[in-house]
Design an enzyme around this catalytic site. Sequence first.
Site, mmCIF file in Angstrom:
data_model
loop_
_atom_site.group_PDB
_atom_site.id
_atom_site.type_symbol
_atom_site.label_atom_id
_atom_site.label_comp_id
_atom_site.label_asym_id
_atom_site.label_seq_id
_atom_site.Cartn_x
_atom_site.Cartn_y
_atom_site.Cartn_z
ATOM 1 N N GLY A 29 15.509 34.740 35.838
ATOM 2 C CA GLY A 29 14.495 35.777 36.017
ATOM 3 C C GLY A 29 15.023 36.996 36.747
ATOM 4 N N GLY A 59 17.084 31.986 31.243
ATOM 5 C CA GLY A 59 17.418 30.572 31.383
ATOM 6 C C GLY A 59 17.521 29.852 30.050
ATOM 7 N NE ARG A 83 29.463 28.080 65.925
ATOM 8 C CZ ARG A 83 30.651 27.544 65.675
ATOM 9 N NH1 ARG A 83 30.727 26.366 65.095
ATOM 10 N NH2 ARG A 83 31.744 28.175 65.999
ATOM 11 C CE LYS A 102 2.306 33.122 27.941
ATOM 12 N NZ LYS A 102 1.823 32.866 29.300
HETATM 13 P P1 ADP Z 1 14.430 32.972 28.340
HETATM 14 O O1 ADP Z 1 14.302 31.828 29.301
HETATM 15 O O2 ADP Z 1 15.792 33.024 27.716
HETATM 16 O O3 ADP Z 1 14.028 34.288 28.955
HETATM 17 P P2 ADP Z 1 11.828 32.504 27.217
HETATM 18 O O4 ADP Z 1 11.511 31.637 28.382
HETATM 19 O O5 ADP Z 1 11.141 33.798 27.126
HETATM 20 O O6 ADP Z 1 13.426 32.721 27.133
HETATM 21 O O7 ADP Z 1 11.499 31.748 25.874
HETATM 22 C C1 ADP Z 1 12.085 30.538 25.518
HETATM 23 C C2 ADP Z 1 11.159 29.666 24.745
HETATM 24 O O8 ADP Z 1 10.570 30.340 23.663
HETATM 25 C C3 ADP Z 1 11.906 28.484 24.171
HETATM 26 O O9 ADP Z 1 11.465 27.324 24.800
HETATM 27 C C4 ADP Z 1 11.557 28.514 22.685
HETATM 28 O O10 ADP Z 1 11.259 27.234 22.156
HETATM 29 C C5 ADP Z 1 10.330 29.386 22.663
HETATM 30 N N1 ADP Z 1 10.136 29.981 21.334
HETATM 31 C C6 ADP Z 1 10.938 30.849 20.696
HETATM 32 N N2 ADP Z 1 10.443 31.137 19.465
HETATM 33 C C7 ADP Z 1 9.311 30.433 19.320
HETATM 34 C C8 ADP Z 1 8.336 30.287 18.286
HETATM 35 N N3 ADP Z 1 8.463 30.936 17.119
HETATM 36 N N4 ADP Z 1 7.284 29.454 18.502
HETATM 37 C C9 ADP Z 1 7.176 28.805 19.674
HETATM 38 N N5 ADP Z 1 8.050 28.894 20.691
HETATM 39 C C10 ADP Z 1 9.102 29.708 20.532
HETATM 40 MG MG MG Z 2 12.555 30.723 29.982
#
Ligand code: ADP
Ligand code: MG
Length: 392
Positions: free
Chosen positions: A373, A350, A35, A199
């Site tokens: 992601g 996430g 297997r 970002k």
């Molecule tokens: P996701 O996982 O839902 O795709 P991201 O990983 O792109 O989201 O972003 C999440 C992070 O962005 C969080 O940890 C949050 O604290 C941070 N965040 C959101 N707004 C701000 C801000 N104004 N300054 C610093 N960090 C921020």
């Molecule tokens: Mg994230």
Amino acid sequence: MQKTIRDLNLKNKTVLIRADFNVPFKGDVISDDNRIVSALPTIKYALEKGAKVVLFSHLGKVKHKGTPEEVEADKKKNNMVIVYKRLGEILGKDKVKFSDVPSGDTVNELVKTLKPGEVLLLQNTRYEKGEEKNDPALAAKWASFADVFVMDAFGSAHRAHASTYGVPEILKNEGNALSRVVHVDKKDRPYVAVIGGFKVSDKIKVIETLLEKCDKVLIGGAMAYTFQVALGKEVGISPFEPDQVDFAKKCLDLAGNKILLPIDGVATDAFKDWTKKVTVDGPNIPAGFEGMDIGPKTQALFAKELSKAKMVFWNGPMGVFEQSDFEAGTRAVCEAISKLHGAFTVIGGGDSAAAVAQFGYKDAFSHISTGGGASLEMIENDGHLPGIDVIG
Ligand code: ADP
Ligand code: MG
């Protein structure tokens, strides 16, 4: 027609393979490794294509109805470590890793550090009580790290267990939901997207795709500051990405009428010792201040726009929701979406999913993507994500 693993791009993908490693054995000696050998072509193919391979299977029986001692004895007897040793002999010890538990933080950590070309074998799926009951929470844990799921355990395929049925079911639902938000039907308009998070550079393609597909795109979170800079606004010491300002300008030029940016904010004068929390009226953050959340006017603006939506896709928190002082914006978006009746609402990401859970809005969405992601990748790829393709 079902796709096979050969139709998929596997580079850097986490390929979760439900194998049939229910081998005959005595003590720690496998009497027939057929297997394991039968699973090798699929495993080797995935490794050659640059995938990270996670293998899981049941082995023998674990009778969870027994006493704790009996359950322990069953586990001890049916330990997947014997298969791990054999796989190591065949594929090379340095390439094969083992998790002595089938799910949870240990597994998540090992999956995170797994490199392309490496294999991670999980402990016997039947160590989990939920396996034979097809427990959705257990299936969701396994599905959460799979970019691709491969059903290679044909002997077990008839069983409606978490590893054989629950996982592909979750990934299929995921695929259907994400497909709907990129192939937009008339009945799903107005279609409003909310994008936030840290970002712009993480989400360039997603932003481009959503600007093309949606009627309105509401931008919050730290990424909004890059757009504000593109508009010539002041952002104080807020995190923005200088090398993405041109991209933001391009978005505003092409689809400025669709984009809504924060019109006020909540800021602090020191990120580490945030004793001063101020509401900033207007889009400019004063010098020395860091923007942490969208303000009350923006909350109202976004809520009004969301109230008209027939479909919503949301990715990325509106502020630093992990701190209670800066959670209001993200909470307001949750609330606004939860009030929509008859709209199709999807959340991906996430941190966004964590925020929804933190605020208690888990049941308020049509779909919460487990893929993290992977869900964004599906949006980028116009609805094509290998993760939902299942063979078997
Ligand atoms: P996701 O996982 O839902 O795709 P991201 O990983 O792109 O989201 O972003 C999440 C992070 O962005 C969080 O940890 C949050 O604290 C941070 N965040 C959101 N707004 C701000 C801000 N104004 N300054 C610093 N960090 C921020
Ligand atoms: Mg994230």
